[in-house]
Design an enzyme around this catalytic site. Structure first.
Site, PDB file in Angstrom:
ATOM      1  N   ASP A  78       8.022  -4.702   2.157  1.00  0.00           N
ATOM      2  CA  ASP A  78       7.021  -4.131   0.866  1.00  0.00           C
ATOM      3  C   ASP A  78       5.885  -4.350  -0.180  1.00  0.00           C
ATOM      4  O   ASP A  78       6.423  -4.617  -0.401  1.00  0.00           O
ATOM      5  CB  ASP A  78       7.095  -2.773   1.515  1.00  0.00           C
TER       6      ASP A  78
ATOM      7  N   GLU B 174       5.676  -8.336   3.429  1.00  0.00           N
ATOM      8  CA  GLU B 174       4.396  -8.247   3.447  1.00  0.00           C
ATOM      9  C   GLU B 174       3.357  -8.094   2.386  1.00  0.00           C
ATOM     10  O   GLU B 174       3.142  -7.895   1.643  1.00  0.00           O
ATOM     11  CB  GLU B 174       4.603  -6.390   4.181  1.00  0.00           C
TER      12      GLU B 174
HETATM   13  C1  LIG Z   1       1.885  -2.181   6.099  1.00  0.00           C
HETATM   14  C2  LIG Z   1       3.059  -1.543   5.440  1.00  0.00           C
HETATM   15  O1  LIG Z   1       3.875  -1.439   5.499  1.00  0.00           O
HETATM   16  N1  LIG Z   1       2.284  -0.618   4.474  1.00  0.00           N
HETATM   17  C3  LIG Z   1       2.781   0.475   3.597  1.00  0.00           C
HETATM   18  C4  LIG Z   1       2.803  -0.337   2.261  1.00  0.00           C
HETATM   19  O2  LIG Z   1       3.165   0.135   1.521  1.00  0.00           O
HETATM   20  C5  LIG Z   1       2.419   1.866   1.141  1.00  0.00           C
HETATM   21  C6  LIG Z   1       2.958   1.734  -0.336  1.00  0.00           C
HETATM   22  O3  LIG Z   1       4.680   2.283   0.326  1.00  0.00           O
HETATM   23  C7  LIG Z   1       2.599   2.285   2.820  1.00  0.00           C
HETATM   24  O4  LIG Z   1       2.168   3.286   2.164  1.00  0.00           O
HETATM   25  C8  LIG Z   1       2.188   1.774   3.323  1.00  0.00           C
HETATM   26  O5  LIG Z   1       2.761   2.955   4.858  1.00  0.00           O
END
Ligand SMILES: CC(=O)N[C@H]1CO[C@H](CO)[C@@H](O)[C@@H]1O
Ligand SMILES: *[C@@H]1O[C@H](CO)[C@@H](O)[C@H](O)[C@H]1NC(C)=O
Ligand SMILES: *[C@@H]1O[C@H](CO)[C@@H](O)[C@H](O)[C@H]1NC(C)=O
Ligand SMILES: *[C@@H]1O[C@H](CO)[C@@H](O)[C@H](O)[C@H]1NC(C)=O
Ligand SMILES: *[C@@H]1O[C@H](CO)[C@@H](O)[C@H](O)[C@H]1NC(C)=O
Ligand SMILES: *[C@@H]1O[C@H](CO)[C@@H](O)[C@H](O)[C@H]1NC(C)=O
Ligand SMILES: [Ca+2]
Ligand SMILES: [Ca+2]
Length: 578
Positions: A223, A295
């Site tokens: 993430d 991601e």
């Molecule tokens: C797409 C995804 O996973 N987004 C996450 C990225 O990190 C933030 C903070 O942890 C999350 O709020 C998002 O949902």
């Protein structure tokens, strides 16, 4: 002479054999589950791990090879699980470690790999590591990014160490009374960033990975990767970012450049190290390759670097490709689609180990049809499944679920609540997180409770549910299943070359090997348009049949056409010719 010919043949044969042999993930179909919303097994209105396990046969039925779960770990749930207070324990509403072990067993029996979310950038402020770090515990004191206050020389007031803003708005720094220092948080105040300049943090996070690998996961989805490192000068200070001129909101990330707060070179090396950790683990323990999905949003060249670098280091097998998701919307032309597809295909590193992937939705974006056009559900699924490499589907997109509008007073997404009632809709992530629609019983078969954590979209009663679509020919679900089956079985989709053409209203994709062709005609324009296979390509055959048709195509599946025959592709429709 003869000997040379013999060698040639052997070399040629081994190249062919190599090209044909693929690792499990290389043409994989992946599915993202948002655990809170997939299936509630115990009637509390919240999805859980037992619920997910009970629905694994469905994911097998629709042909998935890998399933990734958004975080299931212990969490105060301020950011619905992206605020983790224990990386190796399970959030109580979702179940227990034993439930996860069982889920992994179910997955193994079905031949599906389970991928877990790995959130290295930050923990919850309730993680014991943070509590110990805040208390200046000798081992934990450097686990987070701490910095002393700046004192304003005029007012004598305490100020944050520099001008950086967090992604959810306002200063990236939060004052901590206990430690009498600021800590850095790229996301919510309750999500302090871990300090990856500390070897102890690197070791602990490696142990987290090993903990899950030992339990039998197929890999991790990492993430918020671009935010892992921040620039720190050798004297311990953090440089101000320069003004970007992009927007006027002084509390937002767009107000500043992000030269020191994202995409730092250290990040890539960390991902490469984790790749090597998973590769070594696979070597030692046998079994299929454990993989990394990353991601990261940002400029294409920065995303592509997650594949590997020019010094031979290799990173993520699946650096999420958001080209279409970020670059295309309902007003885009077929030429825009082509540009974004070609961007990835033409710029990604060359080599058999590098495989393209396609992601058009996730839990941070409005539902696919709400972004690309309400009648384009089938056409978008055709696009994702017919492009080369790896296809990723967000839960519910196979039955074409839609956004549910939720009033501000019932909104639970912290990002939307922070934005306030006037603009919450722009950033609200609740609409795409509503419960999975399984059947036409109450609460769409998601839960036996009369209240669910987010409301169920009432369109489950008008046919948008798995059970209804399963038994209806030509339904979205059956189109999806057919596409996935073709992707598995057709050599032209596994190994074929890819050519994209934008012709007014049509986006046309040709997949081709020496002996076979497949054409995808998608009308992403504003009007109906005629299409003949021979319009843009040299056909290998006299006749082609419509092997898959979207629900709105008006073309009978299985019908044959001469390669020169004009066929009308209605607006928003898609047809595949073989
Ligand atoms: C797409 C995804 O996973 N987004 C996450 C990225 O990190 C933030 C903070 O942890 C999350 O709020 C998002 O949902
Ligand atoms: C996480 O939870 C497990 C199981 O309850 C516990 O053994 C472990 O110590 C916890 N880890 C931390 C860092 O608190
Ligand atoms: C910006 O942040 C400051 C300090 O946190 C706050 O006082 C101010 O109201 C914020 N401005 C906006 C427009 O949100
Ligand atoms: C920051 O990045 C921007 C755009 O990427 C660039 O134009 C600018 O020169 C950089 N500034 C500094 C101080 O590095
Ligand atoms: C939210 O507001 C609407 C009216 O706009 C009202 O009907 C509803 O009951 C409110 N919900 C809650 C949880 O207060
Ligand atoms: C689904 O159920 C609702 C109410 O229970 C009913 O009105 C509707 O006709 C049903 N729809 C289908 C497609 O069976
Ligand atoms: Ca439950
Ligand atoms: Ca960070």
């Amino acid at each position: 002479m003869k000997i040379f010919v013999g060698i040639f043949i052997i070399i040629a044969a081994s190249i062919v054999a190599q090209a044909a042999k693929k690792d499990w993930w290389e043409r994989g179909n992946f599915y993202q589950i948002y655990p809170r919303s997939f299936k509630d097994s115990d009637g509390d209105g919240i999805g859980d791990i037992k619920g997910i396990a009970s629905k694994m046969p469905y994911l097998k039925e629709i042909g998935m090879d890998g399933v990734w779960l958004s975080p299931i770990f212990k969490s105060p749930m301020v950011d619905f699980g992206y605020d983790i207070s224990n990386y190796t324990d399970i959030h109580w509403e979702y179940g227990t470690l034993a439930d996860v072990d069982n889920l992994i067993k179910v997955c193994k029996r079905l031949g599906i790999k389970l991928i877990l979310d790995f959130v290295p950038n930050h923990t919850s402020d309730q993680h014991p590591w943070f509590l110990l770090s805040e208390a200046n515990d000798p081992y934990y004191k450097d686990f987070y990014v701490w910095a002393p206050a700046k004192i304003n020389s005029e007012t004598g007031e305490r100020e944050p160490p520099n001008n950086w803003n967090s992604i959810f708005g306002n200063s990236i720094w939060e004052w901590n009374e206990k430690r009498q220092e600021y800590y850095l948080h790229q996301f919510l105040i309750s999500q302090p960033d871990l300090n990856f300049r500390s070897q102890n943090v690197i070791n602990e996070m490696k142990n987290v990975l090993l903990f899950w690998l030992d339990r039998g996961i197929g890999g991790v989805r990492i993430d918020a990767v671009p935010h892992i490192f921040e620039t720190q000068f050798s004297d311990g200070t953090y440089p101000d970012e320069a003004l970007s001129g992009e927007c006027s909101d002084t509390n937002s990330t767009c107000y500043l450049f992000q030269n020191y707060t994202r995409d730092l070179p250290e990040t890539y090396n960390l991902i490469y190290d984790w790749h090597d950790l998973l590769a070594d683990y696979t070597k030692q323990h046998g079994g299929d390759q454990r993989i990394i999905m990353t991601e990261a949003y940002g400029p294409l060249n920065r995303i592509l670097e997650y594949y590997g670098n020019s010094y031979g280091r290799v990173g993520s097998q699946i650096p999420f490709n958001f080209e279409i998701m970020d670059g295309v919307n309902a007003n885009s032309t077929p030429a825009d689609y082509k540009t974004h597809i070609d961007n990835w295909l033409n710029n990604m590193p060359k080599g058999a180990e590098f495989v393209p992937n396609w992601v058009v939705g996730n839990h941070d974006h409005h539902r696919v049809v709400n972004r690309f056009g309400l009648n384009r559900g089938d056409a978008i699924n055709m696009l994702v499944q017919m492009l080369p490499g790896i296809a990723v589907t967000y839960y519910g997109e196979e039955i074409v679920m839609t956004d549910l509008w939720i009033p501000y007073n019932e909104t639970v997404d912290p990002q939307a609540i922070l934005a306030g009632p006037d603009s919450y809709w722009e950033v609200d992530r609740d609409p795409c997180r509503t419960p999975m629609q399984w059947d036409n019983s109450s609460m769409a078969g998601f839960s036996t409770s009369r209240k669910t954590w987010l409301p169920v979209n009432p369109n489950y009663q008008t046919g948008v549910n798995v059970r209804n679509e399963r038994y209806k020919t030509g339904s979205h679900l059956n189109v999806f299943r057919k596409l996935v089956r073709m992707r598995k079985n057709r050599k032209v989709l596994q190994d074929g070359s890819t050519v994209t053409v934008a012709d007014n209203n049509l986006l046309i994709i040709k997949r081709e090997t020496k002996t076979s062709q497949l054409f995808v005609a998608l009308n992403f324009g504003t009007e109906d348009q005629d299409f003949a296979v021979s319009d843009h390509f040299v056909p290998l055959k006299k006749n082609y049949y419509a092997s898959v048709v979207s629900d709105n195509s008006n073309i009978r599946q299985g019908r044959y056409f001469r390669s020169t025959e004009k066929i009308t592709i209605p607006k928003d429709a898609g047809v595949i010719f073989e």
